[in-house]
Scaffold this motif. Structure first.
Motif, PDB file in Angstrom:
ATOM      1  N   TRP A   1       8.797   8.454  -4.028  1.00 40.26           N
ATOM      2  CA  TRP A   1       9.236   8.187  -2.755  1.00 40.26           C
ATOM      3  C   TRP A   1       9.469   6.656  -2.576  1.00 40.26           C
ATOM      4  O   TRP A   1      10.341   6.313  -1.764  1.00 40.26           O
ATOM      5  CB  TRP A   1       8.027   8.564  -1.636  1.00 40.26           C
ATOM      6  CG  TRP A   1       7.875   9.833  -1.981  1.00 40.26           C
ATOM      7  CD1 TRP A   1       6.738  10.783  -2.401  1.00 40.26           C
ATOM      8  CD2 TRP A   1       8.685  11.276  -1.542  1.00 40.26           C
ATOM      9  NE1 TRP A   1       6.632  11.926  -2.497  1.00 40.26           N
ATOM     10  CE2 TRP A   1       8.193  12.297  -2.048  1.00 40.26           C
ATOM     11  CE3 TRP A   1       9.909  11.122  -1.272  1.00 40.26           C
ATOM     12  CZ2 TRP A   1       8.639  13.754  -1.885  1.00 40.26           C
ATOM     13  CZ3 TRP A   1      10.676  12.297  -1.025  1.00 40.26           C
ATOM     14  CH2 TRP A   1       9.938  13.690  -1.393  1.00 40.26           C
ATOM     15  N   SER A   2       8.705   5.790  -3.051  1.00 36.65           N
ATOM     16  CA  SER A   2       8.944   4.306  -2.774  1.00 36.65           C
ATOM     17  C   SER A   2      10.576   3.927  -3.327  1.00 36.65           C
ATOM     18  O   SER A   2      11.034   3.127  -2.831  1.00 36.65           O
ATOM     19  CB  SER A   2       7.967   3.553  -3.556  1.00 36.65           C
ATOM     20  OG  SER A   2       7.961   3.659  -4.935  1.00 36.65           O
ATOM     21  N   ASN A   3      11.056   4.697  -4.280  1.00 38.17           N
ATOM     22  CA  ASN A   3      12.191   4.448  -4.966  1.00 38.17           C
ATOM     23  C   ASN A   3      13.502   4.787  -3.724  1.00 38.17           C
ATOM     24  O   ASN A   3      14.467   4.357  -3.959  1.00 38.17           O
ATOM     25  CB  ASN A   3      12.552   5.206  -6.038  1.00 38.17           C
ATOM     26  CG  ASN A   3      12.064   4.412  -7.090  1.00 38.17           C
ATOM     27  OD1 ASN A   3      11.311   3.246  -7.264  1.00 38.17           O
ATOM     28  ND2 ASN A   3      11.669   5.143  -8.259  1.00 38.17           N
ATOM     29  N   ARG A   4      13.130   5.452  -2.728  1.00 37.99           N
ATOM     30  CA  ARG A   4      13.777   6.045  -1.754  1.00 37.99           C
ATOM     31  C   ARG A   4      13.851   4.961  -0.489  1.00 37.99           C
ATOM     32  O   ARG A   4      14.511   5.413   0.539  1.00 37.99           O
ATOM     33  CB  ARG A   4      13.571   7.404  -1.207  1.00 37.99           C
ATOM     34  CG  ARG A   4      13.883   8.397  -2.635  1.00 37.99           C
ATOM     35  CD  ARG A   4      13.651   9.720  -2.031  1.00 37.99           C
ATOM     36  NE  ARG A   4      13.503  10.775  -3.436  1.00 37.99           N
ATOM     37  CZ  ARG A   4      13.325  12.114  -3.344  1.00 37.99           C
ATOM     38  NH1 ARG A   4      13.699  12.504  -2.052  1.00 37.99           N
ATOM     39  NH2 ARG A   4      13.140  12.694  -4.495  1.00 37.99           N
ATOM     40  N   PHE A   5      12.897   4.214  -0.530  1.00 40.22           N
ATOM     41  CA  PHE A   5      12.885   3.095   0.652  1.00 40.22           C
ATOM     42  C   PHE A   5      14.136   2.465   0.752  1.00 40.22           C
ATOM     43  O   PHE A   5      14.602   1.946  -0.240  1.00 40.22           O
ATOM     44  CB  PHE A   5      11.788   2.070   0.380  1.00 40.22           C
ATOM     45  CG  PHE A   5      10.221   2.655   0.352  1.00 40.22           C
ATOM     46  CD1 PHE A   5      10.090   3.906   0.890  1.00 40.22           C
ATOM     47  CD2 PHE A   5       9.182   2.132  -0.110  1.00 40.22           C
ATOM     48  CE1 PHE A   5       8.897   4.558   0.974  1.00 40.22           C
ATOM     49  CE2 PHE A   5       7.907   2.432   0.149  1.00 40.22           C
ATOM     50  CZ  PHE A   5       7.578   3.737   0.583  1.00 40.22           C
TER      51      PHE A   5
ATOM     52  N   GLU B   1       0.677  -1.274   0.042  1.00 42.44           N
ATOM     53  CA  GLU B   1       0.023   0.096   0.046  1.00 42.44           C
ATOM     54  C   GLU B   1       0.731   1.320  -0.075  1.00 42.44           C
ATOM     55  O   GLU B   1       0.614   2.289  -0.732  1.00 42.44           O
ATOM     56  CB  GLU B   1      -0.901   0.030   1.040  1.00 42.44           C
ATOM     57  CG  GLU B   1      -1.982   1.173   1.014  1.00 42.44           C
ATOM     58  CD  GLU B   1      -2.916   0.940   2.355  1.00 42.44           C
ATOM     59  OE1 GLU B   1      -4.238   1.350   2.110  1.00 42.44           O
ATOM     60  OE2 GLU B   1      -2.394   0.833   3.390  1.00 42.44           O
ATOM     61  N   LEU B   2       1.966   1.222   0.807  1.00 42.08           N
ATOM     62  CA  LEU B   2       2.706   2.451   0.764  1.00 42.08           C
ATOM     63  C   LEU B   2       3.505   2.611  -0.528  1.00 42.08           C
ATOM     64  O   LEU B   2       3.488   3.896  -1.044  1.00 42.08           O
ATOM     65  CB  LEU B   2       4.073   2.164   1.668  1.00 42.08           C
ATOM     66  CG  LEU B   2       3.583   2.284   3.309  1.00 42.08           C
ATOM     67  CD1 LEU B   2       4.721   1.959   4.190  1.00 42.08           C
ATOM     68  CD2 LEU B   2       3.065   3.785   3.664  1.00 42.08           C
ATOM     69  N   VAL B   3       3.865   1.520  -1.285  1.00 43.96           N
ATOM     70  CA  VAL B   3       4.188   1.785  -2.740  1.00 43.96           C
ATOM     71  C   VAL B   3       3.440   2.117  -3.557  1.00 43.96           C
ATOM     72  O   VAL B   3       3.592   3.105  -4.422  1.00 43.96           O
ATOM     73  CB  VAL B   3       4.916   0.290  -3.160  1.00 43.96           C
ATOM     74  CG1 VAL B   3       5.349   0.378  -4.572  1.00 43.96           C
ATOM     75  CG2 VAL B   3       6.228  -0.276  -2.308  1.00 43.96           C
ATOM     76  N   ASP B   4       2.268   1.735  -3.385  1.00 47.90           N
ATOM     77  CA  ASP B   4       1.014   2.192  -4.451  1.00 47.90           C
ATOM     78  C   ASP B   4       0.714   3.595  -4.106  1.00 47.90           C
ATOM     79  O   ASP B   4       0.452   4.367  -5.424  1.00 47.90           O
ATOM     80  CB  ASP B   4      -0.100   1.361  -4.416  1.00 47.90           C
ATOM     81  CG  ASP B   4       0.182  -0.115  -4.781  1.00 47.90           C
ATOM     82  OD1 ASP B   4       1.294  -0.397  -5.493  1.00 47.90           O
ATOM     83  OD2 ASP B   4      -0.395  -0.919  -4.457  1.00 47.90           O
TER      84      ASP B   4
END
Length: 444
Positions: A159-163, A150-153
């Motif tokens: 931003w998910s590329n910075r996880f 859900e966070l990725v979507d």
């Protein structure tokens, strides 16, 4: 110098004398407990920005639902929170623009929370966002896969590329104990000692009648009566010298009744104020009218031998060293001093088996994968858990002497006992019942 030497000689005696008579400590009201726990929590939260900078990440993000909490949630919550609500999101930053905070919390059951998150991320512009997704460490791997997806979507690729994975952030946050906590941790530990001392006494045990299970349930009842709880069921055992002792042992069929001259063992911990203790002690059941002096000398020597191993462990617990390297040093010293045994020390605090490095496990004496590679942290609590074997001539057999005591980090670079170290057997003192009955008849 003579005064210093005198103090050095007397200090162990002071600890020893104190340990002979541990006292019970009652808990304050629930309202006071909540205030105490929240003050500790506030101190820990204030340290998060420094912790993020230490481990080279700009932010730390957690998301969870009720009953599907991230492991770290339990060390972040207030005392009056019993679970996450709806969708609970925590976001921390290593630094913040002027006028902005470094910590945010959202409780929401709509998708609007993700717009708020994106707005904050745009403002703070973190280059890295740590998530608790470690595959090996429970304290750094509590993000459920559904929450991760859900966070990725919802946050999108920007931003998910910075996880990133930064497991030491969660591990060190949970492992770090506030200084103000120690006063109460000492009280909890002393209370655990007091419970064990009473359980292993003639007040509770009548040889030939009382079973090990009776003593276990006495301890559970005592815990409840004092408004404490526990993180595992107490284990009370008779140490048999003719069969190998196992963790959570099952004695030979029909042999749970405690008899004269038995060696008793307990594994016991209490829980209160969000803290846990862990202790293993030994006791000896005296025969009728026997005194402590009649405990077999071989048993006394065996306890002294395991005490020496405990001290070796403490001496080798060098902060910044991995648990596996510490274990290697301990075992080398054991070989040098001809001590046979096993080491399985673990961090303790928010959890019974808490965050941090492991120094051995019962079945892993050459090193523990992953968890043993973590470096030992300071400002934390540890259970020095182990056993040492010793040949007892009076039993014509080798006995395993099990001990466990909790330690804390002292500022001048050493580990000290939270309450004390068992250096003498607890004793169950019994009297000759026939003599007592005859005396009563005479008085009548």
């Amino acid at each position: 110098m003579r005064l210093v030497n005198l103090i050095s000689c007397l200090l162990p005696l002071a600890v020893y004398a104190e340990s002979l008579n541990p006292k019970y400590h009652g808990l304050p009201s629930l309202r006071e407990q909540a205030a105490i726990q929240d003050s500790w929590r506030d101190e820990r939260l204030a340290n998060i920005p420094q912790l993020l900078r230490k481990h080279g990440v700009d932010s730390w993000l957690m998301s969870q639902r009720e009953y599907a909490e991230d492991t770290a949630f339990w060390s972040l919550k207030t005392a009056i929170e019993f679970s996450a609500r709806r969708r609970t999101v925590h976001l921390f930053f290593a630094s913040a623009p002027e006028g902005m905070q470094t910590a945010y919390k959202f409780v929401d059951n709509t998708k609007a929370v993700f717009e708020d998150l994106k707005e904050l991320l745009e403002t703070h512009q973190p280059r890295s966002i740590a998530l608790n997704v470690d595959a090996d460490v429970a304290f750094a791997g509590g993000l459920h896969v559904g929450m991760y997806n859900e966070l990725v979507d919802q946050l999108g690729p920007k931003w998910s590329n910075r996880f990133v994975e930064a497991p030491m952030v969660a591990i060190e946050y949970i492992a770090t104990m506030p200084k103000a906590q120690l006063k109460w941790y000492k009280r909890l530990q002393e209370t655990a000692w007091a419970m064990i001392s009473e359980a292993f006494s003639e007040k509770v045990i009548e040889p030939g009648k009382t079973t090990t299970e009776d003593v276990e349930w006495w301890l559970r009842s005592k815990i409840q009566a004092m408004n404490y709880s526990t993180w595992f069921h107490p284990g009370v055992s008779i140490l048999y010298t003719d069969i190998p002792f196992r963790p959570e042992p099952e004695p030979p069929a029909g042999r749970k009744v405690i008899e004269y001259h038995d060696i008793l063992h307990v594994d016991f911990g209490v829980t209160a104020l969000g803290l846990n203790t862990d202790t293993q002690h030994l006791a000896y059941v005296l025969g009728p009218n026997e005194s402590r002096d009649e405990i077999p000398q071989g048993l006394k020597d065996g306890l002294r031998n395991v005490n020496q191993l405990q001290d070796i462990v403490r001496e080798n617990m060098i902060v910044g060293t991995s648990g596996n390297d510490i274990l290697k040093s301990i075992r080398a010293q054991m070989k040098q001093k001809d001590i046979t045994g096993r080491i399985y020390c673990h961090p303790i605090g928010d959890w019974g088996h808490a965050a941090g490095t492991l120094i051995g496990m019962t079945n892993l004496q050459d090193g523990v994968p992953v968890l043993g590679d973590i470096r030992l942290l300071n400002q934390t609590y540890y259970s020095v858990e182990l056993y040492a074997e010793y040949f007892v001539p009076e039993k014509n057999n080798t006995v395993k002497f099990y001990q466990e005591e909790d330690v804390y980090w002292v500022e001048d670079n050493h580990w000290d006992w939270v309450y004390g170290q068992q250096t003498e057997f607890l004793v169950v003192q019994t009297k000759d019942k026939t003599g007592i009955e005859d005396g009563l008849k005479t008085q009548l």
